[in-house]
Design a protein around this motif. Structure first.
Motif, PDB file in Angstrom:
ATOM      1  N   LYS A  84      88.382 113.575 -50.016  1.00  0.00           N
ATOM      2  CA  LYS A  84      87.233 113.715 -49.116  1.00  0.00           C
ATOM      3  C   LYS A  84      86.763 112.397 -48.500  1.00  0.00           C
ATOM      4  O   LYS A  84      85.635 112.315 -48.018  1.00  0.00           O
ATOM      5  CB  LYS A  84      86.064 114.351 -49.880  1.00  0.00           C
ATOM      6  CG  LYS A  84      86.351 115.755 -50.363  1.00  0.00           C
ATOM      7  CD  LYS A  84      85.165 116.334 -51.101  1.00  0.00           C
ATOM      8  CE  LYS A  84      85.480 117.744 -51.568  1.00  0.00           C
ATOM      9  NZ  LYS A  84      84.362 118.332 -52.310  1.00  0.00           N
ATOM     10  N   THR A  94      86.197 109.601 -45.767  1.00  0.00           N
ATOM     11  CA  THR A  94      86.239 109.417 -44.316  1.00  0.00           C
ATOM     12  C   THR A  94      87.046 108.158 -44.028  1.00  0.00           C
ATOM     13  O   THR A  94      87.383 107.391 -44.951  1.00  0.00           O
ATOM     14  CB  THR A  94      84.815 109.245 -43.740  1.00  0.00           C
ATOM     15  OG1 THR A  94      84.274 108.015 -44.243  1.00  0.00           O
ATOM     16  CG2 THR A  94      83.906 110.409 -44.099  1.00  0.00           C
ATOM     17  N   LYS A  95      87.346 107.903 -42.787  1.00  0.00           N
ATOM     18  CA  LYS A  95      88.102 106.707 -42.408  1.00  0.00           C
ATOM     19  C   LYS A  95      87.342 105.444 -42.819  1.00  0.00           C
ATOM     20  O   LYS A  95      87.928 104.495 -43.344  1.00  0.00           O
ATOM     21  CB  LYS A  95      88.350 106.726 -40.895  1.00  0.00           C
ATOM     22  CG  LYS A  95      89.225 105.609 -40.396  1.00  0.00           C
ATOM     23  CD  LYS A  95      89.487 105.738 -38.913  1.00  0.00           C
ATOM     24  CE  LYS A  95      90.369 104.616 -38.420  1.00  0.00           C
ATOM     25  NZ  LYS A  95      90.620 104.698 -36.984  1.00  0.00           N
TER      26      LYS A  95
END
Length: 140
Positions: free
Chosen positions: A103, A105-106
């Motif tokens: 999960k 994010t970048k």
């Protein structure tokens, strides 16, 4: 003034790039600068470096696209083991859990990698200190 010891940063650089010593040797050879595998293996050890051929250091810098201060790290031996600050350690654990769940994010992934590298550097510095202390005890 305390003595500063020189260590190679080659091991972590190769690990970050998922490269082997053999891969690096082939890369250097293809660039016209063959370096013996024993030399490369010596440079991935986490032991102080007494000397290094500047041509090899330059070839590694050019081939890997890194700076000299990433390849050659100078440290003053510490008297105590170092730790990552508690807040950073908590954040690293949070990011590790999110990474395990897939999960991230970048932005979180970039933060996770940065904190991981910081923790790895501290772990290596502590390992070097413990190895130096062990060696000193063996010779006393």
């Amino acid at each position: 003034m305390k003595n500063r010891l020189a260590y190679s940063g080659l091991g972590p650089i190769l690990a970050d790039r998922d490269m082997s010593v053999r891969d690096l040797g082939e890369m250097l050879e293809s660039r016209g600068t063959p370096v013996g595998k024993n030399t490369l293996y010596r440079l991935i050890k986490q032991e102080p470096i007494d000397r290094i051929d500047l041509q090899i250091l330059g070839a590694l810098r050019d081939a890997l696209g890194v700076s000299l201060d990433e390849l050659l790290i100078f440290e003053t031996p510490a008297n105590t083991l170092r730790q990552i600050p508690a807040a950073k350690q908590r954040r690293l654990h949070e990011l590790m859990a999110r990474n395990s769940d897939g999960k991230l994010t970048k932005e979180e992934r970039a933060e996770f990698l940065k904190l991981g590298r910081e923790a790895e550097k501290l772990t290596l510095a502590n390992a070097r200190q413990l190895a130096a202390q062990r060696k000193a005890l063996q010779h006393s």
